[in-house]
Design a protein around this motif. Sequence first.
Motif, mmCIF file in Angstrom:
data_model
loop_
_atom_site.group_PDB
_atom_site.id
_atom_site.type_symbol
_atom_site.label_atom_id
_atom_site.label_comp_id
_atom_site.label_asym_id
_atom_site.label_seq_id
_atom_site.Cartn_x
_atom_site.Cartn_y
_atom_site.Cartn_z
ATOM 1 N N ARG A 101 46.536 -44.125 -43.146
ATOM 2 C CA ARG A 101 45.645 -44.640 -44.348
ATOM 3 C C ARG A 101 46.867 -44.890 -45.172
ATOM 4 O O ARG A 101 47.647 -44.121 -45.655
ATOM 5 N N PHE A 102 46.538 -46.133 -45.776
ATOM 6 C CA PHE A 102 47.719 -46.590 -47.211
ATOM 7 C C PHE A 102 47.151 -46.590 -48.470
ATOM 8 O O PHE A 102 45.740 -47.279 -48.430
ATOM 9 N N ALA A 114 47.667 -34.374 -49.048
ATOM 10 C CA ALA A 114 47.338 -32.665 -49.276
ATOM 11 C C ALA A 114 46.104 -32.319 -49.014
ATOM 12 O O ALA A 114 45.719 -31.293 -48.555
ATOM 13 N N ASP A 115 44.989 -33.173 -49.450
ATOM 14 C CA ASP A 115 43.645 -32.831 -49.499
ATOM 15 C C ASP A 115 42.923 -33.544 -48.228
ATOM 16 O O ASP A 115 41.861 -33.021 -48.341
ATOM 17 N N SER A 116 43.436 -34.067 -47.531
ATOM 18 C CA SER A 116 42.742 -34.876 -46.300
ATOM 19 C C SER A 116 43.597 -34.433 -44.968
ATOM 20 O O SER A 116 44.675 -34.108 -44.802
ATOM 21 N N GLU A 117 42.601 -34.394 -43.978
ATOM 22 C CA GLU A 117 43.203 -34.256 -42.493
ATOM 23 C C GLU A 117 43.790 -35.698 -42.118
ATOM 24 O O GLU A 117 44.652 -35.590 -41.156
ATOM 25 N N ASP A 118 43.661 -36.839 -42.924
ATOM 26 C CA ASP A 118 44.250 -38.178 -42.400
ATOM 27 C C ASP A 118 45.601 -38.130 -42.783
ATOM 28 O O ASP A 118 46.175 -37.303 -43.798
ATOM 29 N N ASP A 119 46.288 -38.884 -42.124
ATOM 30 C CA ASP A 119 47.762 -39.181 -42.386
ATOM 31 C C ASP A 119 47.733 -40.449 -43.707
ATOM 32 O O ASP A 119 47.221 -41.303 -43.094
ATOM 33 N N VAL A 120 48.216 -40.071 -44.672
ATOM 34 C CA VAL A 120 48.138 -40.959 -46.006
ATOM 35 C C VAL A 120 49.615 -41.312 -46.273
ATOM 36 O O VAL A 120 50.430 -40.379 -46.302
ATOM 37 N N LEU A 121 49.927 -42.679 -46.252
ATOM 38 C CA LEU A 121 51.207 -43.076 -46.775
ATOM 39 C C LEU A 121 50.952 -43.873 -47.891
ATOM 40 O O LEU A 121 49.956 -44.648 -47.920
#
Length: 182
Positions: A101-102, A114-121
């Motif tokens: 997720r961007f 830090a708050d999500s299980e998704d990989d955030v960039l």
Amino acid sequence: MIDRAFDASQIHVEPFAKQALEQQGQWPLTQLTRLVEATHPEARPGADDQVDWQLRGEARPVRHGPPEIWLHLTAATRLSLVCQRCLQPVATALAAKRSFRFVHGEAAAAELDADSEDDVLALSRSLDAIALLEDELLLSLPLVPRHGVCPHPLVSLDDRVLGERDNPFAALVAIKRGGQGN
């Protein structure tokens, strides 16, 4: 196979996702130097060895706000790694499948990651998908590569040799026996 105008080393993620574009192709394994370094020194990839990859963009609608920007990556290849039992090459299939997720800004990416299980960039002007692909394949390497059954016999000590060796605890036994007699 791949659109000539598409450059996997410079993807403009936001328009790619908003247009729900999809690209796939092959990339020479020899050009992924960090991945090549992980292979068995006697079984390095050759010019014909490839990584199959696919990228898919997605703009997920959000109820009250702009759509979320997503990039889905899949990659697969085969490498010869070092078997941790016999130290010979072991053919290993690698596969990576990851969604990113961007978001706008590094701070927002760090907070959401830090708050999500998704990989955030963080969304940037362009993304090197080949470097991302290599990172994901490196993360998919097995911790302890090994054959199910090693093709070469493992070096083992013969029981006779073990019997002929001095027992390292024999001196302690002798001292203990001598101490009990006193």
